[in-house]
Design a protein around this motif. Structure first.
Motif, PDB file in Angstrom:
ATOM      1  N   LYS A   1     -32.349 -53.015 -21.334  1.00 39.70           N
ATOM      2  CA  LYS A   1     -31.259 -52.972 -22.430  1.00 39.70           C
ATOM      3  C   LYS A   1     -31.683 -53.604 -23.658  1.00 39.70           C
ATOM      4  N   PHE A   2     -32.491 -54.360 -23.637  1.00 38.45           N
ATOM      5  CA  PHE A   2     -32.840 -55.123 -24.868  1.00 38.45           C
ATOM      6  C   PHE A   2     -33.676 -54.182 -25.597  1.00 38.45           C
ATOM      7  N   GLU A   3     -34.783 -53.607 -24.539  1.00 40.27           N
ATOM      8  CA  GLU A   3     -35.880 -52.841 -25.152  1.00 40.27           C
ATOM      9  C   GLU A   3     -35.267 -51.582 -25.881  1.00 40.27           C
TER      10      GLU A   3
ATOM     11  N   SER B   1     -24.243 -51.439 -13.616  1.00 44.66           N
ATOM     12  CA  SER B   1     -25.015 -52.468 -13.779  1.00 44.66           C
ATOM     13  C   SER B   1     -26.432 -51.818 -14.588  1.00 44.66           C
ATOM     14  N   PHE B   2     -26.987 -52.802 -15.161  1.00 44.73           N
ATOM     15  CA  PHE B   2     -28.248 -52.401 -15.823  1.00 44.73           C
ATOM     16  C   PHE B   2     -29.134 -53.775 -16.031  1.00 44.73           C
TER      17      PHE B   2
ATOM     18  N   LEU C   1     -23.998 -60.379 -23.947  1.00 46.64           N
ATOM     19  CA  LEU C   1     -25.363 -61.070 -23.649  1.00 46.64           C
ATOM     20  C   LEU C   1     -26.391 -60.257 -24.507  1.00 46.64           C
ATOM     21  N   PRO C   2     -27.651 -60.942 -24.881  1.00 47.91           N
ATOM     22  CA  PRO C   2     -28.697 -60.182 -25.883  1.00 47.91           C
ATOM     23  C   PRO C   2     -28.664 -58.787 -25.340  1.00 47.91           C
TER      24      PRO C   2
ATOM     25  N   LEU D   1     -33.565 -60.421 -14.917  1.00 50.26           N
ATOM     26  CA  LEU D   1     -32.018 -60.265 -15.215  1.00 50.26           C
ATOM     27  C   LEU D   1     -31.379 -59.111 -14.899  1.00 50.26           C
ATOM     28  N   ILE D   2     -30.225 -59.013 -14.083  1.00 46.40           N
ATOM     29  CA  ILE D   2     -29.601 -57.953 -13.855  1.00 46.40           C
ATOM     30  C   ILE D   2     -27.967 -58.310 -14.294  1.00 46.40           C
TER      31      ILE D   2
END
Length: 792
Positions: free
Chosen positions: A655-657, A649-650, A499-500, A455-456
Motif C-alpha cells: 500500500k505504501f509503495e 485487507s491489504f 495508518l501510513p 504488516l497486514i
C-alpha cells in the motif's frame, strides 16, 4: 507515370536501407502517437462538462502551514447558499467506495453523496428523472452501466439497493439514470446518493467534519471574486467550532484543476503539469529523431544517385519534373510510414494502457491526432525531399556526371548538425531515466520511521452498526483473532484510525497554553499497541497504557510537533486540544513517521487514545512466512462477526509503495521511450556510417594498399562519431541538470544529483554509438583493397 517509375526504382535501389529508413520513421510516429494519446487524455480532463469555464472549486487553505485541500467543512455549501443567495449555483459532494447490496449480491462501488444541485452545476442531463431528484430522501441516481450491474436487463427505476456505511445499512430507491461518464472525468461515480439520507441529522453543525468537494457555478469573473470574499466571512459568522480562524478559502477554476497536485483530498488522482511537459518533450524528441534519420538517409541516398540525376537532365528532364520526382518519392515513403505507424499504435496501445492505467479512451476519435500525423508527413517529406531536389536539380548535367556537386560542405555540416541534435536528445533521455530510477530507489529504501514489512491491515469501519458500536466490535474481533493468532504467526494487533499510506482525515488546530500560539496538526486515534505493532519507538516519555485511566485524556506527539513547539522536554507540558480552556497532558513523544509519500514533509501530529477514536483499520504484525495462514485466520474470524460485510485487507508495504505509482509509471514510460529514442539513433548512425563507408571506399582501398592497419582505418571512420557524441554530451548535460533539479524540487526528501549519473550516461551513449558504427567500419577495414578499388 515517370513519378511512379522513379518511386519503384528508388525502392529497388535503396534496398534494406530504404526499409530501415521507413521503419525508423514509422516507429517514431507510433511512439509519438502513444504519448499524444496519454497527453490528450489528461489535457481533456472534464472537457465533457458544459460551461466548465464558469465552474470553480472551493479550496481550503490552512493559515498555519498554507496547505491546500479540496476537503471542505460539511456545512459550508449549505451555509453559502443560505447566507449569500444569488451568488451562483453551489453544490457539494463526497466520494467513496461503498459496500452495495442488491438482492443476494454484494459489490464495492464508487458512489458520491451529493446535494440536489450537483447535476445543475455539472450540466448533467438525466436520461430518466428530474434535475433535483436528489432532494428526495432515500433517492439515488445510477449510471447506465451501474444499473445494468445491479439489475441486469430489468427496469431499474423504482428498484432498491442497500448501502453500508458508518451509520449502518441504508436503503435507497433508484429515481434517475445518467449516461456513463467518460474515463477522464473527476466526477466518475457510478451512484449518486441523497445528501440528507447519508449525513447525520445535525450535520449542519458539524463544522469540524471535513472532506467535501464544493463546486460554484458563477456568471462571470466579478461574481466569482465577490463570492470568494463572502465565503471567507462564513466561519466567523457561524463561529465554527474547532476551525474558526484557521482557514481561508479560494476559488480555483475547474478547468486545469486536474493538474493541481499541491491540493489534497482530490476526487481522483491528479497529474503534475510538469509530467505533461516532460512527456510532450519526449514525444517531440522521438519524432524529431525519427525525422532526422529520415532526412539524413534521404539526402545521403540522393547524393549517392547524383550521376543518375545528371543522366536524367541530359535526357531532357526539366528542373520542375526532377523536384516533383524527389518530393513525390519522399512523400510516398512518409505515407507508407504513417500507415505502418497506425498498425504499430494499435499493437502497442493495450500494453501502454496497462502501464498508464488508462482504459476506454479512443485515440483516433480526436482530430488533433490526425493533424499531428499530417504535420509529421508534411514536415518530414518536405525536409527530406526539398533539400536534395533543390540542390541536385540546379547544377548543370556535366557537373553532376563529374561528381563535382555530389558532396557540398554546407550539406555535410547540415547533416552533421542533425546527427548531433539527435544524439543530444537521446543522451538527455538516458540521463533523465537514470535520475528518475535513482529517486524512486531512494524513496523505496528511505527510513520511514516504522517497519512496513510484515504488516497486514484490514479495513474494519464497515463493522460499525446503527448503534455506533465500532469500538466494541473491534475489541471482540481482536480478542477472537488473538486466541488463534499467536501460534500462527500473528505477534501483535492494533486498532487505529489511520495508518501510513492511507488517508489521514482529521486535522486539528491545537493551542499551546503557554503562549497561545496555534498549530495545525494531523490527529490520529490509536491504542496502546500501535507503537509495538508498527515498531515505532517512543523517544521520550511513555506510551499509552490500558492500566491507567488517566491516559484517556492524554496525547502523544511526534518529533516534528515537539520541534515546532520549541520544547526541550515534554515534562509537565500540556496542549489545548478541544478548546482554548482545555488542558491535555502530553505524556510521550513518538518517532517521526512518514505517513505520506516522500514528496511531502512529515507533518506535526498528535496521537489520541482509543476512547476518543473510531478505528478505521485493524493492523496485524505477522512473522515472516506466516502471511497466508494469518490472513486465513483473520478472514475466518471476520466472517463470524461481520454479518456478511465484505472483507478488505491489504499489505501495508504494498500500500505504501503504491503511493509512488505515478513516479514508477513515469520512470517506466521514460525508460521505454528512452530505449526507442536510442534505437532510432542507432538506426541513424548505422545508416550514416554505411553511406560514409560507401563514399570513402576508394580512399580506404588506397590507404590499405599503402599499408594502413585495420585499427587505423577504423579510427579514421569512427573519429567523427566520437566527436559528435562528446559534443552531444556537452549539450545534454546542462539541460538535464536543470530539468532534473526542477523535478526533484517537488519532493521533500530527495536523492542527490550525482556526477556519476552524468558520466555513466555519457559512457553509455558513447558505447552504444561505437557498437553501432564499429561493425560497419570493421567490415570496411577488413575488406580486400583490390575489391574496393574495383568498386570505384
Amino acid at each position: 507515370m515517370n513519378i511512379l517509375k522513379h518511386i519503384r526504382h528508388s525502392f529497388k535501389k535503396e534496398g534494406g536501407y530504404g526499409l530501415l529508413n521507413i521503419a525508423g520513421l514509422s516507429i517514431g510516429m507510433a511512439m509519438s502517437l502513444l504519448i499524444i494519446w496519454y497527453l490528450q487524455y489528461h489535457l481533456s480532463f472534464n472537457a465533457h462538462i458544459p460551461e466548465k469555464e464558469k465552474i470553480y472549486r472551493v479550496v481550503q487553505k490552512d493559515r498555519n502551514d498554507a496547505s491546500l485541500s479540496f476537503g471542505n467543512p460539511l456545512p459550508l455549501a449549505h451555509a453559502i447558499r443560505n447566507d449569500y443567495p444569488g451568488f451562483g449555483e453551489i453544490a457539494a459532494l463526497s466520494s467513496y467506495s461503498y459496500p452495495v447490496i442488491c438482492g443476494e449480491t454484494k459489490f464495492n462501488i464508487k458512489a458520491s453523496v451529493a446535494d440536489a444541485n450537483i447535476f445543475k452545476v455539472l450540466g448533467t442531463k438525466l436520461l430518466v428523472g428530474s434535475e433535483k431528484v436528489l432532494s428526495e430522501p432515500g433517492s439515488s441516481v445510477l449510471t447506465q452501466s451501474c444499473a445494468q450491474k445491479l439489475f441486469g436487463q430489468e427496469e431499474s427505476i423504482g428498484k432498491t439497493f442497500t448501502i453500508e456505511s458508518y451509520g449502518g445499512k441504508k436503503i435507497f430507491t433508484v429515481k434517475g439514470l445518467i449516461k456513463n461518464p467518460p474515463a477522464n472525468s473527476d466526477f466518475d461515480s457510478e451512484i449518486y446518493l441523497s445528501w440528507e439520507s447519508m449525513n447525520q441529522p445535525d450535520w449542519q453543525k458539524l463544522w469540524w467534519w471535513g472532506g467535501y468537494d464544493i463546486l460554484a457555478k458563477v456568471k462571470n469573473t466579478i461574481q466569482k471574486e465577490d463570492l470568494e470574499q463572502k465565503i471567507n466571512t462564513i466561519l466567523e459568522r457561524h463561529n465554527a467550532p474547532y476551525i474558526n480562524g484557521r482557514y481561508d478559502f479560494q476559488l480555483i477554476p475547474l478547468k486545469g484543476s486536474h493538474f493541481r497536485t499541491d491540493i489534497g483530498n482530490y476526487l481522483t488522482t491528479p497529474v503534475s503539469s510538469s509530467l505533461i511537459w516532460v512527456l510532450g518533450i519526449i514525444a517531440a524528441f522521438i519524432i524529431v529523431i525519427a525525422c532526422i534519420n529520415f532526412v539524413n538517409l534521404s539526402i545521403s541516398q540522393s547524393e549517392r544517385n547524383v550521376k543518375e540525376t545528371g543522366i536524367h537532365k541530359v535526357l531532357g528532364a526539366s528542373r520542375k519534373s526532377l523536384i516533383a520526382d524527389f518530393l513525390m518519392s519522399t512523400f510516398f515513403k512518409t505515407i507508407i510510414a504513417m500507415m505502418i505507424s497506425l498498425v504499430l499504435t494499435k499493437l502497442f496501445i493495450l500494453p501502454f494502457q496497462k502501464l498508464t492505467q488508462i482504459n476506454d479512451y479512443d485515440l483516433f476519435s480526436n482530430p488533433s491526432v490526425w493533424a499531428v500525423l499530417l504535420g509529421i508527413v508534411l514536415i518530414s517529406g518536405l525536409l527530406s525531399g526539398l533539400y536534395p531536389a533543390l540542390a541536385l536539380s540546379r547544377p548543370k548535367p556535366v557537373e553532376l556526371l563529374s561528381n563535382k556537386k555530389a558532396h557540398s560542405s554546407s550539406g555535410n555540416i547540415f547533416r552533421k548538425s542533425l546527427v548531433i541534435a539527435q544524439l543530444s536528445m537521446a543522451t538527455m533521455l538516458i540521463i533523465a531515466s537514470l535520475f528518475i530510477f535513482k529517486q524512486i530507489s531512494f524513496m523505496k529504501n528511505h527510513d520511514l520511521g516504522f517497519n512496513k514489512n510484515g504488516l497486514i491491515a484490514v479495513q474494519i469501519s464497515s463493522l460499525n452498526g446503527e448503534t455506533n458500536n465500532i469500538r466494541e466490535k473491534a475489541s471482540i474481533l481482536e480478542q477472537e483473532i488473538s486466541k488463534r493468532g499467536v501460534q500462527n504467526g500473528i505477534t501483535d494487533i492494533a486498532s487505529i484510525e489511520a495508518l501510513p499510506g492511507a488517508l489521514y482525515k482529521n486535522n486539528f488546530t491545537i493551542t499551546n497554553p503557554e503562549n497561545l500560539n496555534t498549530y495545525s496538526v494531523v490527529s490520529v486515534g490509536i491504542d496502546e499497541n500501535y507503537a509495538d505493532v508498527l515498531e515505532v519507538p517512543v523517544v521520550e516519555g511513555r506510551n499509552f497504557s490500558k492500566e491507567l485511566a488517566s491516559d484517556e485524556g492524554a496525547v502523544l506527539i511526534n518529533e516534528t510537533f515537539k520541534k515546532k513547539l520549541g520544547w526541550s522536554s515534554i515534562a509537565d507540558k500540556q496542549l489545548a486540544v478541544i478548546s482554548a480552556d482545555d488542558k491535555t497532558p502530553v505524556i510521550g513523544v513518538i518517532k517521526d513517521v512518514n505517513i505520506n509519500s516522500l514528496a511531502q514533509a512529515i507533518p506535526p501530529m498528535i496521537y489520541r487514545y482509543k476512547k476518543n477514536a473510531y478505528p478505521e483499520y485493524m493492523v496485524f504484525r505477522v512473522a515472516p512466512g506466516h502471511e497466508a495462514t494469518a490472513l486465513k485466520i483473520i478472514k475466518n474470524e471476520w466472517e463470524q462477526i461481520s454479518e456478511g460485510k465484505p472483507f478488505e485487507s491489504f499489505n501495508v508495504a504494498n500500500k505504501f509503495e503504491s503511493m509512488y505509482g505515478s513516479e514508477e509509471r513515469l520512470s517506466k514510460i521514460i525508460a521505454a521511450f528512452c530505449m526507442v529514442a536510442v534505437l532510432l539513433s542507432c538506426f541513424g548512425l548505422f545508416s550514416y556510417i554505411a553511406f560514409s563507408v560507401q563514399r570513402r571506399t576508394k580512399e580506404i582501398g588506397i590507404r590499405k594498399v599503402n599499408g594502413a592497419k585495420i585499427t587505423e582505418v577504423m579510427t579514421m571512420l569512427n573519429s567523427d562519431f566520437i566527436k559528435w557524441v562528446i559534443v552531444s554530451f556537452v549539450i545534454a548535460t546542462p539541460v538535464t541538470f536543470y530539468a532534473t533539479t526542477r523535478w526533484l524540487e517537488s519532493f521533500a526528501y530527495k536523492t542527490s544529483l550525482s556526477w556519476w549519473i552524468f558520466a555513466s550516461a555519457g559512457l553509455l551513449a558513447l558505447g552504444i554509438a561505437m557498437l553501432t558504427v564499429s561493425w560497419q567500419s570493421w567490415r570496411a577495414a577488413t575488406r580486400n583493397p583490390v575489391e574496393a578499388l574495383r568498386y570505384e
